[in-house]
Design an enzyme around this catalytic site. Structure first.
Site, short mmCIF file in Angstrom:
data_model
loop_
_atom_site.label_atom_id
_atom_site.label_comp_id
_atom_site.label_asym_id
_atom_site.label_seq_id
_atom_site.Cartn_x
_atom_site.Cartn_y
_atom_site.Cartn_z
N TRP A 69 15.32 36.09 -14.00
CA TRP A 69 14.28 35.76 -14.97
C TRP A 69 14.53 36.30 -16.36
CZ3 TRP A 69 12.71 40.67 -15.88
CH2 TRP A 69 12.71 41.58 -14.82
N ARG A 109 2.87 29.98 -9.62
CA ARG A 109 2.16 30.89 -8.73
C ARG A 109 1.13 31.67 -9.53
NH1 ARG A 109 6.77 35.64 -7.64
NH2 ARG A 109 7.08 36.11 -9.84
N GLU A 123 9.57 46.81 -4.49
CA GLU A 123 10.54 45.76 -4.84
C GLU A 123 11.54 46.31 -5.83
OE1 GLU A 123 9.17 42.15 -6.63
OE2 GLU A 123 7.54 41.93 -5.22
N ASN A 148 -0.23 40.24 -4.77
CA ASN A 148 1.13 40.60 -5.19
C ASN A 148 1.15 40.72 -6.70
OD1 ASN A 148 4.03 40.97 -4.36
ND2 ASN A 148 4.27 39.41 -5.95
N GLU A 149 1.60 41.84 -7.17
CA GLU A 149 1.74 42.07 -8.61
C GLU A 149 0.57 41.48 -9.40
OE1 GLU A 149 5.58 40.99 -10.16
OE2 GLU A 149 6.47 42.83 -9.41
N GLU A 164 13.50 30.82 -7.58
CA GLU A 164 14.21 32.10 -7.51
C GLU A 164 15.52 32.02 -6.74
OE1 GLU A 164 10.81 35.32 -8.38
OE2 GLU A 164 10.88 34.64 -6.31
N LYS A 165 16.11 30.83 -6.74
CA LYS A 165 17.33 30.67 -5.93
C LYS A 165 18.52 31.45 -6.49
CE LYS A 165 18.08 26.13 -8.02
NZ LYS A 165 16.70 26.10 -8.55
N CYS A 169 -8.22 35.98 -18.24
CA CYS A 169 -8.59 34.57 -18.29
C CYS A 169 -9.75 34.43 -19.28
CB CYS A 169 -9.00 34.10 -16.90
SG CYS A 169 -9.64 32.42 -16.92
N CYS A 207 -11.75 31.59 -19.56
CA CYS A 207 -12.60 30.43 -19.23
C CYS A 207 -14.08 30.80 -19.29
CB CYS A 207 -12.23 29.89 -17.84
SG CYS A 207 -12.81 30.93 -16.49
N HIS A 235 18.06 34.51 -7.72
CA HIS A 235 17.72 35.93 -7.61
C HIS A 235 18.44 36.50 -6.40
CE1 HIS A 235 15.45 39.62 -7.33
NE2 HIS A 235 14.77 39.31 -8.43
C1 GAL Z 1 8.38 40.13 -8.77
C2 GAL Z 1 7.60 39.37 -7.72
C3 GAL Z 1 8.50 38.82 -6.63
C4 GAL Z 1 9.70 38.17 -7.22
C5 GAL Z 1 10.43 39.17 -8.08
C6 GAL Z 1 11.70 38.65 -8.69
O1 GAL Z 1 7.71 40.11 -9.97
O2 GAL Z 1 6.63 40.20 -7.14
O3 GAL Z 1 7.76 37.90 -5.84
O4 GAL Z 1 9.30 37.07 -7.99
O5 GAL Z 1 9.60 39.57 -9.13
O6 GAL Z 1 12.31 39.62 -9.49
#
Ligand code: GAL
Length: 653
Positions: A307, A104, A299, A142-143, A347-348, A151, A153, A350
């Site tokens: 992760w 992503r 979030e 997002n983030e 992310e299964k 980058c 390039c 998470h």
């Molecule tokens: C954030 C992200 C989310 C998800 C989450 C998992 O960095 O915005 O989409 O990936 O981490 O912890």
């Protein structure tokens, strides 16, 4: 109302599951979801071919259930067709490797192709859902900068040159700012200038610093490209974007937040780390201070993330405690990543409010119970945190500090936390603010490490102390200007008159060094030492060992109506800050047992004292005056509060 909910990715699920989602959301007390973050490929499966029907149903369902939508602009992960048709949108690393699609955030921030496709999609989306009863807020991208911070390039190189031309006007000014006389780096043509790609040795530091600034601005331009569309089509809908937590190096939040209506942060403290809440606290104080208004926790994990190399679930009560911590420190929303745990994809593992095990799980029980609890305290929303102490933070200084070829490597966040933690532990509420901001409302200003100091910020500090403020500055501050050029004439040149001293040499330490305090006590310093010449300041402590023995280490100087302290080493900061706070008249929110965090949110009519037990033992907290705990019995004032480990109380007074 404190908004409560999660990221909602409806494209993962069948209509039947989505119907169940609405029921479970009601049960869990969900009032807001941030929807559609990764839906681009699902709503535009082929270029220009839209399929919004299913998303219309999702929006209608949420509206029917009375759930607000913080609608994502869906641009965080461009669909495969975009990089197939335009491989040039893929980002390039400093070593020249072009990254592939398949994860992503696979876009170069400077790519005009990416930006125009994003703007086109956002126009469709905004036009379609303008006036929709569920639409409460926009969540742009997002983030930004989470995976792609910069980058390298050719498109980015051209954009960098445009940015530099705007900043410096002439090549002559750029050559001067970048000190290109050094190592034969003088530029004769703009085309010769590149991003700092992998080079034989240290790239030009001013070039690196400007590339940090540029990269933050290039991402900001992506945000603004979308924000301009949204402002035009839905002028009354507030706009936010979620910053990466805990604190993100890539984006200069101070340049971003003026463009947002409300600031949001994602926060993932590590459950294995018993002090993770302190780092989180620092980030919350910083994000709140950027706009000086309530912010949104957009979030956090309901339990484990996926992760880190080892991912602990949050033990019972930890999710509730962490959520209340964010609220105590000014959040008006608590959302999770994510609503429902996917069965496939990266992310299964998470956590989610609805885990693989469904409704009958500890996580669903705990998150639903928190949803019900938050519904009982709507009056907290909109109330404010007030602080007597400000700690100064500046992104360009952070970038500059962590460049290579310095006397020693220093880490900005380590330095910040070393100064912040004793204040946090003492329940002294802090703002974390930009150095040029008006400081007159603070009793004490702490400068952990402001390596890069623009003259305007130095003048701000001078006016603050002159006007009666108390200032504590730690080593290696005020060393360079905005172009990473050392100020001449003795360090820290722009602060010398305020501090009443001159630093002649830096003596970074590989061991600790003894300190002799003027009051007869002893201590030790670590990390850093300096050869200090006094010019009006008095030594509060001197070095007690090593080559600098007998020389000043910590100083105090009266300047104008105020006082400026300087620490040329890292002493035990708890006692030093305690002394400085006492002299500045700074008092804690409450004298509480160790491990208990106390913060007050001030409303127009009432104040709310929030107590959080981060410790592992039950404690009793004596209250300054009887007050009811809104979470237990709002009708009965109490004189003391018993907090279980991870316990929370909200006292209205
Ligand atoms: C954030 C992200 C989310 C998800 C989450 C998992 O960095 O915005 O989409 O990936 O981490 O912890």
């Amino acid at each position: 109302m404190i908004r409560y909910g999660a990221d909602y990715n409806p494209e993962h699920w069948s209509e039947e599951v989505r119907r169940e989602d609405l029921k479970l959301m009601a049960e869990a007390g969900v009032t807001m979801v941030t929807a559609g973050i990764y839906s681009w490929a699902a709503v535009e499966p082929r270029p220009g071919e839209y399929d919004f029907g299913w998303f219309d149903d999702v929006m209608a369902g949420l509206a029917g259930a009375g759930i607000q939508v913080c609608l994502a602009t869906m641009t965080a992960s461009p669909p495969p067709w975009l990089s197939r048709l335009h491989p040039e949108i893929l980002p390039v690393r400093a070593d020249g490797v072009r990254l592939s699609p398949g994860a992503r955030q696979q876009f170069c921030p400077s790519s005009p192709v990416y930006r125009s496709h994003a703007a086109r999609l956002v126009t469709e989306l905004a036009t379609r859902y303008a006036g929709h009863p569920a639409l409460a807020m926009w969540h742009v991208g997002n983030e930004f900068g989470c995976h792609i911070r910069a980058c390298h390039c050719d498109e980015s190189a051209a954009d960098f040159r445009r940015w530099l031309e705007e900043r410096y006007g002439t090549l002559e000014a750029l050559n001067d700012a970048w000190t290109t006389t050094f190592w034969s780096q003088h530029y004769a043509e703009w085309e010769e200038i590149l991003p700092p790609r992998v080079a034989p040795t240290f790239p030009n530091p001013a070039q690196q610093l400007d590339f940090h600034r540029f990269s933050s601005d290039a991402l900001l331009e992506c945000f603004l490209t979308e924000q301009r569309v949204l402002r035009r089509v839905t002028p009354d809908v507030p706009i936010t974007t979620n910053f990466v937590g805990l604190v993100q190096k890539a984006l200069d939040w101070h340049t971003w937040t003026p463009h947002e209506d409300v600031v949001s942060l994602d926060s993932y403290p590590d459950p294995y780390d018993p002090r993770a809440h302190v780092e989180a606290a620092f980030a919350y104080d910083l994000v709140r201070s950027t706009k000086d208004q309530p912010w949104l926790l957009l979030e956090q994990a309901p339990s484990a993330v996926n992760w880190r190399s080892r991912n602990s679930p949050k033990p019972p009560g930890a999710m509730r405690l962490g959520s209340w911590q964010a609220i105590a420190q000014g959040a008006d929303a608590v959302l999770f990543f994510q609503w429902r745990q996917t069965s496939g994809g990266a992310e299964k593992f998470h956590s989610a409010m609805v885990p693989h095990g469904g409704r009958d799980t500890r996580t669903f029980r705990e998150t639903s119970s928190l949803g019900r609890e938050l519904a009982r305290v709507p009056e907290l929303a909109g109330t404010r945190v007030r602080a007597d102490v400000a700690l100064l933070h500046d992104w360009p200084s952070w970038w500059g500090l962590e460049l290579d070829s310095h006397p020693a490597s220093l880490e900005q966040l380590e330095t910040h936390l070393a100064h912040y933690a004793p204040l946090f532990d003492a329940n002294v509420t802090c703002d974390v603010v930009h150095p040029a901001r008006d400081l007159s409302r603070y009793k004490l200003v702490v400068v952990p490490n402001l390596y890069l100091l623009e003259q305007a910020a130095a003048d701000n500090l001078r006016a603050y102390v002159d006007g009666g403020g108390h200032l504590l500055v730690s080593y290696f501050s005020g060393i360079v200007d905005g172009c990473d050029r050392a100020y001449l004439g003795g360090h820290p040149a722009p602060l010398r008159d305020i501090l009443g001293l001159r630093v002649d040499e830096f003596w970074p330490l590989d061991d600790s060094i003894a300190l002799d305090f003027a009051d007869g006590t002893t201590g030790s310093g670590t990390i850093w030492a300096e050869w200090i010449e006094l010019e009006g300041a008095s030594a509060v402590a001197s070095f007690g060992s090593g080559e600098l023995i007998g020389r000043p280490a910590i100083t105090r100087h009266e300047f104008g109506d105020g006082v400026a302290w300087y620490a040329g080493t890292r002493p035990d900061l708890g006692p030093l800050l305690g002394r400085v706070c006492a002299e500045a008249g700074v008092t804690p929110v409450l004298e509480a047992p160790p491990g208990v965090q106390a913060v007050v949110r001030h409303g127009e009519e009432s104040a709310y004292l929030i107590l959080l037990n981060h410790g592992t033992e039950p404690v009793t907290v004596d209250l300054p005056r009887p007050a009811p705990d809104l979470l237990t019995d709002p009708s009965r004032p109490v004189r003391e509060v018993r907090l279980a480990p991870r316990g929370v109380a909200v006292l209205k007074g």
